[in-house]
Design a protein around this motif. Structure first.
Motif, PDB file in Angstrom:
ATOM      1  N   PRO A 187       0.809  -1.222   0.000  1.00  0.00           N
ATOM      2  CA  PRO A 187       0.000   0.000   0.000  1.00  0.00           C
ATOM      3  C   PRO A 187       0.839   1.267   0.000  1.00  0.00           C
ATOM      4  CG  PRO A 187      -0.870  -1.569   1.576  1.00  0.00           C
ATOM      5  CD  PRO A 187       0.433  -2.129   1.091  1.00  0.00           C
ATOM      6  N   VAL A 188       2.001   1.221   0.654  1.00  0.00           N
ATOM      7  CA  VAL A 188       2.909   2.367   0.708  1.00  0.00           C
ATOM      8  C   VAL A 188       4.300   1.869   0.374  1.00  0.00           C
ATOM      9  CG1 VAL A 188       3.897   4.166   2.155  1.00  0.00           C
ATOM     10  CG2 VAL A 188       1.508   3.508   2.457  1.00  0.00           C
ATOM     11  N   ASP A 189       4.935   2.479  -0.614  1.00  0.00           N
ATOM     12  CA  ASP A 189       6.296   2.101  -0.969  1.00  0.00           C
ATOM     13  C   ASP A 189       7.273   2.661   0.056  1.00  0.00           C
ATOM     14  OD1 ASP A 189       6.414   0.403  -3.149  1.00  0.00           O
ATOM     15  OD2 ASP A 189       6.030   2.018  -4.570  1.00  0.00           O
ATOM     16  N   GLY A 190       8.383   2.013   0.191  1.00  0.00           N
ATOM     17  CA  GLY A 190       9.413   2.480   1.109  1.00  0.00           C
ATOM     18  C   GLY A 190      10.328   1.333   1.486  1.00  0.00           C
ATOM     19  N   ASP A 191      11.509   1.681   1.987  1.00  0.00           N
ATOM     20  CA  ASP A 191      12.459   0.657   2.390  1.00  0.00           C
ATOM     21  C   ASP A 191      11.996  -0.033   3.669  1.00  0.00           C
ATOM     22  OD1 ASP A 191      14.084   1.308   0.253  1.00  0.00           O
ATOM     23  OD2 ASP A 191      15.250   2.759   1.406  1.00  0.00           O
ATOM     24  N   HIS A 192      12.325  -1.292   3.777  1.00  0.00           N
ATOM     25  CA  HIS A 192      12.103  -2.083   4.990  1.00  0.00           C
ATOM     26  C   HIS A 192      10.615  -2.226   5.324  1.00  0.00           C
ATOM     27  CE1 HIS A 192      16.324  -1.327   5.136  1.00  0.00           C
ATOM     28  NE2 HIS A 192      16.181  -0.076   5.521  1.00  0.00           N
ATOM     29  N   GLY A 193       9.797  -2.355   4.304  1.00  0.00           N
ATOM     30  CA  GLY A 193       8.362  -2.495   4.516  1.00  0.00           C
ATOM     31  C   GLY A 193       8.001  -3.755   5.273  1.00  0.00           C
ATOM     32  N   GLU A 194       8.789  -4.852   5.096  1.00  0.00           N
ATOM     33  CA  GLU A 194       8.460  -6.095   5.788  1.00  0.00           C
ATOM     34  C   GLU A 194       8.611  -5.938   7.296  1.00  0.00           C
ATOM     35  OE1 GLU A 194      10.724  -5.797   3.445  1.00  0.00           O
ATOM     36  OE2 GLU A 194      10.251  -7.122   1.749  1.00  0.00           O
ATOM     37  N   VAL A 195       9.655  -5.196   7.709  1.00  0.00           N
ATOM     38  CA  VAL A 195       9.854  -4.965   9.140  1.00  0.00           C
ATOM     39  C   VAL A 195       8.702  -4.147   9.710  1.00  0.00           C
ATOM     40  CG1 VAL A 195      11.342  -3.868  10.855  1.00  0.00           C
ATOM     41  CG2 VAL A 195      12.355  -5.138   8.963  1.00  0.00           C
ATOM     42  N   LEU A 196       8.312  -3.098   9.007  1.00  0.00           N
ATOM     43  CA  LEU A 196       7.205  -2.260   9.469  1.00  0.00           C
ATOM     44  C   LEU A 196       5.898  -3.048   9.494  1.00  0.00           C
ATOM     45  CD1 LEU A 196       7.949   1.127   7.702  1.00  0.00           C
ATOM     46  CD2 LEU A 196       7.983   0.687  10.144  1.00  0.00           C
ATOM     47  N   ALA A 197       5.756  -3.962   8.542  1.00  0.00           N
ATOM     48  CA  ALA A 197       4.525  -4.745   8.503  1.00  0.00           C
ATOM     49  C   ALA A 197       4.370  -5.597   9.758  1.00  0.00           C
ATOM     50  CB  ALA A 197       4.516  -5.634   7.253  1.00  0.00           C
ATOM     51  N   LEU A 198       5.460  -6.227  10.200  1.00  0.00           N
ATOM     52  CA  LEU A 198       5.393  -7.039  11.407  1.00  0.00           C
ATOM     53  C   LEU A 198       5.190  -6.174  12.646  1.00  0.00           C
ATOM     54  CD1 LEU A 198       8.170  -9.690  10.703  1.00  0.00           C
ATOM     55  CD2 LEU A 198       5.716 -10.050  10.728  1.00  0.00           C
ATOM     56  N   LEU A 199       5.879  -5.046  12.707  1.00  0.00           N
ATOM     57  CA  LEU A 199       5.712  -4.155  13.856  1.00  0.00           C
ATOM     58  C   LEU A 199       4.319  -3.540  13.892  1.00  0.00           C
ATOM     59  CD1 LEU A 199       9.155  -2.300  13.895  1.00  0.00           C
ATOM     60  CD2 LEU A 199       8.396  -4.142  15.389  1.00  0.00           C
ATOM     61  N   GLY A 200       3.625  -3.597  12.767  1.00  0.00           N
ATOM     62  CA  GLY A 200       2.291  -3.021  12.701  1.00  0.00           C
ATOM     63  C   GLY A 200       1.258  -3.744  13.531  1.00  0.00           C
ATOM     64  N   ASP A 201       1.625  -4.901  14.139  1.00  0.00           N
ATOM     65  CA  ASP A 201       0.641  -5.596  14.979  1.00  0.00           C
ATOM     66  C   ASP A 201       0.519  -4.975  16.362  1.00  0.00           C
ATOM     67  OD1 ASP A 201       2.923  -6.402  16.316  1.00  0.00           O
ATOM     68  OD2 ASP A 201       2.606  -8.543  16.046  1.00  0.00           O
ATOM     69  N   GLY A 202       1.340  -3.943  16.629  1.00  0.00           N
ATOM     70  CA  GLY A 202       1.231  -3.235  17.897  1.00  0.00           C
ATOM     71  C   GLY A 202       2.024  -3.845  19.028  1.00  0.00           C
ATOM     72  N   GLU A 203       2.670  -4.994  18.791  1.00  0.00           N
ATOM     73  CA  GLU A 203       3.453  -5.637  19.837  1.00  0.00           C
ATOM     74  C   GLU A 203       4.905  -5.187  19.756  1.00  0.00           C
ATOM     75  OE1 GLU A 203       2.111  -7.279  22.119  1.00  0.00           O
ATOM     76  OE2 GLU A 203       0.144  -7.823  21.303  1.00  0.00           O
ATOM     77  N   ALA A 204       5.633  -5.424  20.853  1.00  0.00           N
ATOM     78  CA  ALA A 204       7.055  -5.087  20.902  1.00  0.00           C
ATOM     79  C   ALA A 204       7.864  -6.309  20.465  1.00  0.00           C
ATOM     80  CB  ALA A 204       7.443  -4.669  22.313  1.00  0.00           C
ATOM     81  N   TRP A 205       8.704  -6.126  19.455  1.00  0.00           N
ATOM     82  CA  TRP A 205       9.476  -7.226  18.881  1.00  0.00           C
ATOM     83  C   TRP A 205      10.959  -7.042  19.183  1.00  0.00           C
ATOM     84  CZ3 TRP A 205       7.877 -11.018  15.009  1.00  0.00           C
ATOM     85  CH2 TRP A 205       6.508 -11.002  14.736  1.00  0.00           C
ATOM     86  N   SER A 206      11.662  -8.141  19.385  1.00  0.00           N
ATOM     87  CA  SER A 206      13.120  -8.117  19.413  1.00  0.00           C
ATOM     88  C   SER A 206      13.638  -8.235  17.991  1.00  0.00           C
ATOM     89  CB  SER A 206      13.668  -9.261  20.268  1.00  0.00           C
ATOM     90  OG  SER A 206      13.380 -10.503  19.649  1.00  0.00           O
ATOM     91  N   SER A 207      14.871  -7.796  17.772  1.00  0.00           N
ATOM     92  CA  SER A 207      15.443  -7.910  16.427  1.00  0.00           C
ATOM     93  C   SER A 207      15.606  -9.371  16.029  1.00  0.00           C
ATOM     94  CB  SER A 207      16.797  -7.189  16.363  1.00  0.00           C
ATOM     95  OG  SER A 207      17.687  -7.696  17.344  1.00  0.00           O
ATOM     96  N   SER A 208      15.901 -10.242  16.997  1.00  0.00           N
ATOM     97  CA  SER A 208      16.054 -11.663  16.664  1.00  0.00           C
ATOM     98  C   SER A 208      14.728 -12.286  16.252  1.00  0.00           C
ATOM     99  CB  SER A 208      16.645 -12.418  17.858  1.00  0.00           C
ATOM    100  OG  SER A 208      15.812 -12.300  18.999  1.00  0.00           O
ATOM    101  N   ALA A 209      13.635 -11.867  16.893  1.00  0.00           N
ATOM    102  CA  ALA A 209      12.319 -12.394  16.512  1.00  0.00           C
ATOM    103  C   ALA A 209      11.933 -11.918  15.121  1.00  0.00           C
ATOM    104  CB  ALA A 209      11.270 -11.962  17.531  1.00  0.00           C
ATOM    105  N   GLU A 225      10.552   2.888  17.291  1.00  0.00           N
ATOM    106  CA  GLU A 225      11.130   3.301  18.562  1.00  0.00           C
ATOM    107  C   GLU A 225      11.613   2.064  19.304  1.00  0.00           C
ATOM    108  OE1 GLU A 225       8.259   5.521  20.749  1.00  0.00           O
ATOM    109  OE2 GLU A 225       7.600   6.647  18.985  1.00  0.00           O
ATOM    110  N   ALA A 226      12.648   2.240  20.114  1.00  0.00           N
ATOM    111  CA  ALA A 226      13.213   1.131  20.880  1.00  0.00           C
ATOM    112  C   ALA A 226      13.153   1.443  22.366  1.00  0.00           C
ATOM    113  CB  ALA A 226      14.657   0.884  20.460  1.00  0.00           C
ATOM    114  N   PHE A 227      13.069   0.402  23.163  1.00  0.00           N
ATOM    115  CA  PHE A 227      13.185   0.547  24.610  1.00  0.00           C
ATOM    116  C   PHE A 227      13.875  -0.692  25.161  1.00  0.00           C
ATOM    117  CE2 PHE A 227       9.091  -1.413  23.749  1.00  0.00           C
ATOM    118  CZ  PHE A 227       9.039  -2.466  24.634  1.00  0.00           C
ATOM    119  N   GLY A 228      14.497  -0.550  26.303  1.00  0.00           N
ATOM    120  CA  GLY A 228      15.259  -1.643  26.884  1.00  0.00           C
ATOM    121  C   GLY A 228      16.675  -1.672  26.336  1.00  0.00           C
TER     122      GLY A 228
END
Length: 381
Positions: free
Chosen positions: A302-324, A350-353
């Motif tokens: 729907p929106v072009d841009g770099d790293h869309g797959e990462v944003l797509a997963l983060l779009g579920d509203g949960e906090a993800w680790s880079s390894s996950a 955004e990151a925390f921890g």
């Protein structure tokens, strides 16, 4: 505040309900050790509880084999309800990392009749997720409707809100169709219809070129994907060589080296897509010519841009680790870390921890891609 195994287990569950997931995992692991091998059912229940916490905290690195073993133990002991719940959690884990066939096989083994209403909601959401990732809109809609009814029976507001969020994601645009006539946002059912139409599609969501049942993967050949997308976007017109150089190589000032490389990549592309189309040279550039399809389209996020797959997963509203994230996308952790660093510089995540406890969430940026069309392991279409 006792230190015996049952007290540790109950306190771990209580801490999870209070939101202290780190402490909850520590307590449940201590309970598993305290119960010992002579109490396999209690140990298995603690493993299942920890697995549920791991899913919420997106700790996807933990093996699903532990949950599978716990499920077998519970089933053998006659604890059918917890065994079914463990199966749902195992399927949910497999869905998150894109193993759709395995997730579906596990769900088929779950006894729905013994699942409590909250777990039925989760099971139906997993079924909807599998159907969505396979682009089966009708099956997904039916599963979401069943999830909604189960949420009503459960009478848990948080579950109802989760179902409503899933329905909104399902109804939102899943992709864009780009043709010579312009761009158009598509819902999932429209994507399904496009894929079934016989159109030659350059699928920039799943990084393949497809028509009918023939699918040519280009995920590991980004230059070829960029070239064929440029050709498809203006079909049946041709694309000048200078435009292809800028698109594929980002060459602002092309020299003979760039032109030589373009000739090599065009030859590789011509060979790769031979079952579906040919490439013909024109006076100014190249033109795409389908073999049997009468239409050509690009399917893009729907929106072009770099790293869309990462944003797509983060779009579920949960906090993800880079390894996950790396596990879910089947790439290296370092690749994901670089993507997250770039997105953070643009204030999109955004990151925390710190250290291993570091987690990433998406910033409130409207219009980021959805996860509906993320590729799945073992699924090429």
């Amino acid at each position: 505040m006792r230190d015996d195994a049952p007290a540790l287990a109950v306190r771990g569950i209580a801490m999870a309900q209070l939101g202290d997931l780190t402490r909850a995992k520590e307590l449940l692991r201590s309970a598993v050790r305290a119960f010992g091998p002579k109490e396999p059912v209690a140990r298995a229940r603690c493993v299942v509880a920890e697995a549920e916490i791991a899913l919420v905290s997106r700790d996807l690195g933990r093996s699903s084999q532990m949950v599978k073993a716990a499920r077998a133990t519970l089933a053998a002991s006659g604890d059918r309800t917890n065994a079914a719940h463990a199966g749902y959690l195992e399927a949910r884990h497999l869905l998150l990392i894109g193993h759709l066939d395995e997730a579906e096989a596990v769900l088929d083994e779950v006894d729905v009749n013994v699942l409590p209403h909250p777990s039925r909601v989760g099971r139906e959401l997993v079924m909807a997720g599998i159907a969505i990732r396979r682009i089966r809109a009708g099956s997904a809609r039916a599963a979401l409707e069943r999830a909604g009814r189960a949420a009503e029976d459960a009478r848990i507001p948080a579950l109802a809100a989760e179902v409503e969020q899933a329905v909104r994601a399902f109804e939102a645009p899943a992709a864009r169709s780009i043709t010579r006539d312009g761009e158009r946002l598509l819902r999932l059912d429209e994507v399904e219809a496009l894929l079934a139409s016989g159109t030659l599609i350059v699928d920039a969501c799943r990084n393949v070129v497809r028509a009918g049942t023939t699918i040519i993967p280009l995920a590991t050949r980004p230059v070829l994907l960029s070239l064929v997308r440029a050709l498809a976007e203006v079909w049946p017109a041709d694309v000048p060589r200078e435009a292809l150089l800028k698109r594929a190589f980002r060459a602002l000032h092309a020299d003979e080296t760039h032109r030589a490389r373009l000739r090599v990549e065009i030859a590789r592309l011509r060979e790769a897509i031979k079952p579906l189309a040919t490439l013909s040279a024109t006076r100014d550039g190249f033109v795409l010519q389908p073999r049997t399809a009468i239409e050509v389209a690009v399917l893009a996020p729907p929106v072009d841009g770099d790293h869309g797959e990462v944003l797509a997963l983060l779009g579920d509203g949960e906090a993800w680790s880079s390894s996950a994230l790396a596990l879910a996308l089947s790439v290296s952790t370092r690749t994901v870390q670089r993507a997250l660093e770039e997105l953070a510089r643009d204030s999109r995540v955004e990151a925390f921890g710190r250290g291993r406890a570091r987690r990433w969430i998406a910033s409130s940026v409207p219009g980021f891609p959805t996860s509906l069309l993320l590729p799945a392991a073992g699924i090429s279409g």
